[in-house]
Design a protein around this motif. Sequence first.
Motif: not given
Length: 315
Positions: A232-233, A229, A225-226
């Motif tokens: 993107t970061i 993200h 799930k991480f």
Amino acid sequence: MATGLLALLDDIAALVKVSAASLDDVPTQVAKTTGKVSGIVIDDTAVTPKYVVGLDPSRELSIIFQIAKKSLINKVIFLAPAALLLGFFAPWVITPILMLGGAYLCYEGYEKVHSMFSSHAAEGHNLEGKEIKAITPDELEKERVSGAVRTDLILSAEIIAITYSTVADKPLVTQIAVMLSVAVFITTAVYGFVGLIVKADDIGVHMAQEKFNATTRKIGRGIVKFMPHFLTILGYVGTAAMLWVGAEIIAHGIPFLSHQLDALGHSLADVPPLAWFAKAMACALGGIALGFVIDKLVKVFKRAFSRGPKETTAQ
């Protein structure tokens, strides 16, 4: 005869001692240089994962290995010897080359920032009426690898140039050893970490299998799930690092800007993290401004060259 032989042995022993002393300094110089190029390393690490997005997952590590291999070859076979030759015959050219590379990084960084804020509607409008070329997975893979190697070449050139500038006053043996060590260490670290990033979701899926205990499965699902993200970061961090590093390289090549940047850091010396952040922010904003100017100049030249043949034909 014996006296001459003893003198020769003494000279060889002295040369070995000097070489050994030089090599003892290599780890220190490698650590020092790695700190100086940390921004470029972050940028390289952040940029590379995008080149395997959308490709066959089973090919991801192979693609990364291809990029890493070509990156190491560029550093060791081409860039390091070129830096040594330029440093010996034309040391004055090192700074302009660094600044050109910095300008390219600012341009690339501005393009990324611009694309972040561009509306998808505008992008769709620009695609209307244009022919979309279909390519095979193999062609797409080659295109991605070529694009990654081109970007890496600029970053690698910056790394090698900065490395040389750090050891320019050292003996030749130390220069060669440090540049080779930095090339191998950074290439291995960057692409090893990139490989871990792109396969992290597979690791998470594996950990989430029922054969593992509840804690392991929970961690695995969390990784899966991480990771979107995180990527993107990482993309934002890479863009910021690109702008920061590019502008800082240019600033250090212009005495007035270098003094202003140092003055900004000294004014906040009591709070080191704030001083670092202020300098990084100033460089990033300067990088965006420079990238904007370069982007406009590139578009002007493109329009000028694209009109040339048509005007000639009309005549």
